[in-house]
Design a protein around this motif. Structure first.
Motif, PDB file in Angstrom:
ATOM      1  N   PHE A 127       0.797  -1.225   0.000  1.00 41.97           N
ATOM      2  CA  PHE A 127       0.000   0.000   0.000  1.00 41.97           C
ATOM      3  C   PHE A 127       0.835   1.282   0.000  1.00 41.97           C
ATOM      4  O   PHE A 127       0.398   2.294  -0.540  1.00 41.97           O
ATOM      5  N   PRO A 128       2.070   1.297   0.555  1.00 39.48           N
ATOM      6  CA  PRO A 128       2.851   2.543   0.502  1.00 39.48           C
ATOM      7  C   PRO A 128       3.209   2.981  -0.916  1.00 39.48           C
ATOM      8  O   PRO A 128       3.529   4.149  -1.140  1.00 39.48           O
ATOM      9  N   SER A 129       3.156   2.078  -1.884  1.00 38.67           N
ATOM     10  CA  SER A 129       3.512   2.458  -3.254  1.00 38.67           C
ATOM     11  C   SER A 129       2.331   2.994  -4.052  1.00 38.67           C
ATOM     12  O   SER A 129       2.518   3.615  -5.100  1.00 38.67           O
ATOM     13  N   PHE A 130       1.114   2.786  -3.574  1.00 35.87           N
ATOM     14  CA  PHE A 130      -0.063   3.158  -4.358  1.00 35.87           C
ATOM     15  C   PHE A 130      -0.148   4.666  -4.633  1.00 35.87           C
ATOM     16  O   PHE A 130      -0.277   5.093  -5.785  1.00 35.87           O
ATOM     17  N   ILE A 131      -0.099   5.478  -3.602  1.00 36.11           N
ATOM     18  CA  ILE A 131      -0.253   6.933  -3.767  1.00 36.11           C
ATOM     19  C   ILE A 131       0.830   7.518  -4.677  1.00 36.11           C
ATOM     20  O   ILE A 131       0.510   8.242  -5.624  1.00 36.11           O
ATOM     21  N   PRO A 132       2.120   7.254  -4.433  1.00 37.17           N
ATOM     22  CA  PRO A 132       3.124   7.842  -5.319  1.00 37.17           C
ATOM     23  C   PRO A 132       2.976   7.398  -6.769  1.00 37.17           C
ATOM     24  O   PRO A 132       3.143   8.205  -7.682  1.00 37.17           O
ATOM     25  N   MET A 133       2.656   6.132  -6.989  1.00 33.61           N
ATOM     26  CA  MET A 133       2.515   5.649  -8.358  1.00 33.61           C
ATOM     27  C   MET A 133       1.301   6.272  -9.048  1.00 33.61           C
ATOM     28  O   MET A 133       1.360   6.624 -10.229  1.00 33.61           O
ATOM     29  N   PHE A 134       0.217   6.448  -8.317  1.00 34.58           N
ATOM     30  CA  PHE A 134      -0.954   7.097  -8.902  1.00 34.58           C
ATOM     31  C   PHE A 134      -0.651   8.571  -9.189  1.00 34.58           C
ATOM     32  O   PHE A 134      -1.045   9.100 -10.235  1.00 34.58           O
ATOM     33  N   ALA A 135       0.078   9.211  -8.299  1.00 34.36           N
ATOM     34  CA  ALA A 135       0.478  10.608  -8.526  1.00 34.36           C
ATOM     35  C   ALA A 135       1.356  10.704  -9.780  1.00 34.36           C
ATOM     36  O   ALA A 135       1.224  11.643 -10.569  1.00 34.36           O
ATOM     37  N   GLY A 136       2.247   9.735  -9.963  1.00 32.17           N
ATOM     38  CA  GLY A 136       3.086   9.713 -11.163  1.00 32.17           C
ATOM     39  C   GLY A 136       2.252   9.607 -12.426  1.00 32.17           C
ATOM     40  O   GLY A 136       2.538  10.249 -13.438  1.00 32.17           O
ATOM     41  N   PHE A 137       1.205   8.805 -12.367  1.00 32.30           N
ATOM     42  CA  PHE A 137       0.274   8.685 -13.483  1.00 32.30           C
ATOM     43  C   PHE A 137      -0.380  10.038 -13.780  1.00 32.30           C
ATOM     44  O   PHE A 137      -0.428  10.481 -14.930  1.00 32.30           O
ATOM     45  N   LEU A 138      -0.854  10.716 -12.746  1.00 33.13           N
ATOM     46  CA  LEU A 138      -1.507  12.015 -12.930  1.00 33.13           C
ATOM     47  C   LEU A 138      -0.550  13.071 -13.479  1.00 33.13           C
ATOM     48  O   LEU A 138      -0.968  13.970 -14.198  1.00 33.13           O
ATOM     49  N   CYS A 139       0.737  12.933 -13.149  1.00 34.02           N
ATOM     50  CA  CYS A 139       1.750  13.884 -13.610  1.00 34.02           C
ATOM     51  C   CYS A 139       2.367  13.495 -14.954  1.00 34.02           C
ATOM     52  O   CYS A 139       3.172  14.246 -15.506  1.00 34.02           O
ATOM     53  N   GLY A 140       2.021  12.327 -15.472  1.00 32.99           N
ATOM     54  CA  GLY A 140       2.564  11.890 -16.759  1.00 32.99           C
ATOM     55  C   GLY A 140       3.999  11.397 -16.696  1.00 32.99           C
ATOM     56  O   GLY A 140       4.691  11.374 -17.713  1.00 32.99           O
ATOM     57  N   VAL A 141       4.456  10.987 -15.529  1.00 29.65           N
ATOM     58  CA  VAL A 141       5.809  10.469 -15.358  1.00 29.65           C
ATOM     59  C   VAL A 141       5.786   8.966 -15.649  1.00 29.65           C
ATOM     60  O   VAL A 141       4.875   8.264 -15.197  1.00 29.65           O
ATOM     61  N   PRO A 142       6.765   8.445 -16.394  1.00 33.40           N
ATOM     62  CA  PRO A 142       6.805   6.997 -16.637  1.00 33.40           C
ATOM     63  C   PRO A 142       6.842   6.219 -15.322  1.00 33.40           C
ATOM     64  O   PRO A 142       7.547   6.591 -14.388  1.00 33.40           O
ATOM     65  N   ARG A 143       6.053   5.107 -15.281  1.00 36.03           N
ATOM     66  CA  ARG A 143       5.913   4.322 -14.055  1.00 36.03           C
ATOM     67  C   ARG A 143       6.173   2.853 -14.326  1.00 36.03           C
ATOM     68  O   ARG A 143       5.572   2.265 -15.221  1.00 36.03           O
TER      69      ARG A 143
END
Length: 177
Positions: free
Chosen positions: A106-122
């Motif tokens: 669960f600690p990875s969910f928020i940062p990865m979703f934020a990366g999606f919203l910012c258009g950063v490769p994930r």
């Protein structure tokens, strides 16, 4: 590698050593190539001990598991979601992050979703044969998926690249007995 070619990566991992240690191995490899690595977790004692103890910076973004904590846990997660998401987006933009690697939990969910919203490769990586809940969801908005051989359970239809687990160098050094 020269500083001009250096990139900033976010490594999102936490909760347990099973997520943190593979992330640490990848982070060391990135650092050895001259890149900057920022760990993002929930700020647990274990995260601080392992991540900061290995010379990496840790940014804590408070969050709790959405699944398995009952109605109170679910309500708390929903309450934390906007503030945590905003903090992650602000970090990504401020640090000009080039890419993100999520190691599940669960600690990875928020940062990865934020990366999606910012258009950063994930990049999502699953180190277990059975994909965990967080990585199942994260797979839906990841750019690339990596997993150990025979891992199953991603929700995404993207092709999974199977790779071995990253192993810490300490395991290759056997002390004299």
């Amino acid at each position: 590698m020269s500083q001009t070619n250096s990139k900033t990566f976010i490594v999102a991992a936490g909760g347990t050593g099973g997520h943190i240690f593979p992330a640490l191995t990848v982070a060391r490899a990135l650092r050895d190539k001259g890149h900057r690595v920022i760990f993002v977790g929930v700020g647990s004692e274990l995260e601080h001990k392992i991540v900061e103890g290995n010379g990496f910076e840790l940014t804590a973004i408070p969050f709790v598991a959405l699944v398995g904590k009952g109605i109170k846990g679910f309500a708390k997660a929903l309450f934390l979601l906007p503030k945590s998401l905003f903090k992650a987006i602000r970090l990504i933009k401020r640090e000009r992050v080039s890419a993100m690697i999520g190691f599940g939990g669960f600690p990875s969910f928020i940062p990865m979703f934020a990366g999606f919203l910012c258009g950063v490769p994930r990049i999502a990586y699953e180190q277990n044969v059975q994909v965990g809940v967080a990585n199942k969801v994260i797979s839906l908005f990841s750019t690339k998926l990596y997993a150990v051989h025979n891992a199953s359970g991603f929700l995404s239809k993207k092709k999974v690249t199977f790779v071995p687990n990253p192993v810490r160098l300490e395991f290759y050094t056997v002390p004299d007995l």
